[in-house]
Design an enzyme around this catalytic site. Structure first.
Site, PDB file in Angstrom:
ATOM      1  CE  LYS A  16     -33.839   8.834 -10.699  1.00  0.00           C
ATOM      2  NZ  LYS A  16     -32.775   9.508  -9.924  1.00  0.00           N
ATOM      3  NE  ARG A  91     -36.776  10.833  -5.084  1.00  0.00           N
ATOM      4  CZ  ARG A  91     -36.706  11.447  -6.253  1.00  0.00           C
ATOM      5  NH1 ARG A  91     -37.607  11.241  -7.178  1.00  0.00           N
ATOM      6  NH2 ARG A  91     -35.720  12.280  -6.485  1.00  0.00           N
ATOM      7  NE  ARG A 130     -29.617  18.441 -12.049  1.00  0.00           N
ATOM      8  CZ  ARG A 130     -30.349  17.379 -11.701  1.00  0.00           C
ATOM      9  NH1 ARG A 130     -30.303  16.275 -12.413  1.00  0.00           N
ATOM     10  NH2 ARG A 130     -31.091  17.423 -10.630  1.00  0.00           N
ATOM     11  NE  ARG A 163     -33.864  20.246 -10.010  1.00  0.00           N
ATOM     12  CZ  ARG A 163     -33.979  18.923 -10.168  1.00  0.00           C
ATOM     13  NH1 ARG A 163     -33.903  18.395 -11.368  1.00  0.00           N
ATOM     14  NH2 ARG A 163     -34.158  18.136  -9.142  1.00  0.00           N
ATOM     15  NE  ARG A 174     -32.328  16.441  -4.999  1.00  0.00           N
ATOM     16  CZ  ARG A 174     -31.891  16.706  -6.217  1.00  0.00           C
ATOM     17  NH1 ARG A 174     -30.981  17.652  -6.405  1.00  0.00           N
ATOM     18  NH2 ARG A 174     -32.354  16.045  -7.242  1.00  0.00           N
TER      19      ARG A 174
HETATM   20  P1  AMP Z   1     -36.028  14.680  -8.904  1.00  0.00           P
HETATM   21  O1  AMP Z   1     -36.105  15.644 -10.029  1.00  0.00           O
HETATM   22  O2  AMP Z   1     -36.492  13.293  -9.281  1.00  0.00           O
HETATM   23  O3  AMP Z   1     -34.693  14.662  -8.231  1.00  0.00           O
HETATM   24  O4  AMP Z   1     -37.104  15.173  -7.806  1.00  0.00           O
HETATM   25  C1  AMP Z   1     -37.009  16.454  -7.218  1.00  0.00           C
HETATM   26  C2  AMP Z   1     -37.763  16.480  -5.896  1.00  0.00           C
HETATM   27  O5  AMP Z   1     -39.155  16.175  -6.120  1.00  0.00           O
HETATM   28  C3  AMP Z   1     -37.308  15.462  -4.863  1.00  0.00           C
HETATM   29  O6  AMP Z   1     -36.186  15.912  -4.132  1.00  0.00           O
HETATM   30  C4  AMP Z   1     -38.561  15.351  -3.995  1.00  0.00           C
HETATM   31  O7  AMP Z   1     -38.718  16.465  -3.150  1.00  0.00           O
HETATM   32  C5  AMP Z   1     -39.672  15.417  -5.034  1.00  0.00           C
HETATM   33  N1  AMP Z   1     -40.036  14.069  -5.534  1.00  0.00           N
HETATM   34  C6  AMP Z   1     -39.877  13.589  -6.803  1.00  0.00           C
HETATM   35  N2  AMP Z   1     -40.328  12.332  -6.902  1.00  0.00           N
HETATM   36  C7  AMP Z   1     -40.798  11.988  -5.677  1.00  0.00           C
HETATM   37  C8  AMP Z   1     -41.375  10.816  -5.126  1.00  0.00           C
HETATM   38  N3  AMP Z   1     -41.578   9.706  -5.857  1.00  0.00           N
HETATM   39  N4  AMP Z   1     -41.721  10.830  -3.806  1.00  0.00           N
HETATM   40  C9  AMP Z   1     -41.536  11.919  -3.055  1.00  0.00           C
HETATM   41  N5  AMP Z   1     -40.980  13.043  -3.495  1.00  0.00           N
HETATM   42  C10 AMP Z   1     -40.598  13.099  -4.801  1.00  0.00           C
END
Ligand code: AMP
Length: 220
Positions: A16, A91, A130, A163, A174
């Site tokens: 994404k 989400r 990654r 990360r 996740r």
């Molecule tokens: P990502 O980089 O999109 O994988 O997001 C990393 C982390 O940020 C996720 O594992 C969640 O802990 C938090 N996060 C990101 N977007 C959301 C969302 N829309 N709702 C809740 N937690 C989020």
């Protein structure tokens, strides 16, 4: 030109972020990636960051009420009046409902939800390799997209790190969270007739081409 209010949907590691950056270059629409926004807030130790950090480190979602306001404010801004690209939001079903409510308030609606489909095993392979630039979040992969110099970001020269939430046990968590909380949005948006599905296991350039084709037909 009709407005384009876009949502990128897919499991962690589906690409994404990569596709979002490319669409952002093409479309010149603001790109809001909640993961990046939250990581920035953690880095800057803001109130938002403090409330999000423990959830993120575990691979859990931050509570809906923490993130909904952040996105609502950005959508309701001058820069987003012709549209936006959301990555990582919504989400959960309550987040999707909150997004709809905000858009209704503005007399708008989601134009398309682009689902990037990738199987779990592929996600584990991708996220395990990654590497992310510490300063700006530029993304590499040890095998598929290595930096020119190992451990160093091509763009800004900052160190590349794994990360916390790309550690193997957190990746599994996740994925579980994705299936449980986020996957129901596929039928939510299918029901609204806005879901477009693309196969995310192909070469990233092919995925980009397909997305461009879809968006071209939406704009015309
Ligand atoms: P990502 O980089 O999109 O994988 O997001 C990393 C982390 O940020 C996720 O594992 C969640 O802990 C938090 N996060 C990101 N977007 C959301 C969302 N829309 N709702 C809740 N937690 C989020």
């Amino acid at each position: 030109m009709p407005e384009l209010n876009l949502v990128l949907l897919g499991p962690p590691g589906s690409g994404k972020g990569t596709q979002g950056e490319r669409l952002n270059d093409d479309l010149r629409l603001p790109y809001y990636a909640t993961g990046d926004i939250l990581r920035g807030a953690v880095r800057d130790a803001t109130e938002l960051g403090k409330s999000a950090k423990e959830y993120m480190d575990r691979g859990d979602l931050v509570p809906d009420e923490v993130i909904v306001g952040v996105i609502a404010e950005r959508i309701d801004s001058e820069e987003a009046k012709d549209g936006f690209i959301l990555d990582g939001f919504p989400r959960t079903t309550p987040q999707a409902e909150a997004l709809d409510a905000k858009l209704v308030e503005l007399g708008r609606a989601v134009t398309a939800v682009l689902l990037i489909d990738v199987a779990d095993e592929e996600v584990v392979r991708r996220l395990g390799g990654r590497r992310t630039c510490e300063a700006e979040g530029h993304v590499y992969h040890v095998e598929f997209n290595p930096p020119k110099v190992e451990g160093v970001c091509d763009v800004d020269g900052s160190p590349l790190i794994v990360r916390d939430d790309d550690q193997p046990d957190v990746i599994r968590r996740r994925l579980d969270t994705y299936h449980e909380k986020t996957e129901p949005l596929v039928s939510y948006y299918e029901g609204k007739g806005v879901l477009k599905r693309v196969d995310g296991e192909r070469d990233p350039a092919q995925v980009t081409e397909e997305l461009r084709g879809l968006l071209g037909s939406l704009r015309s």
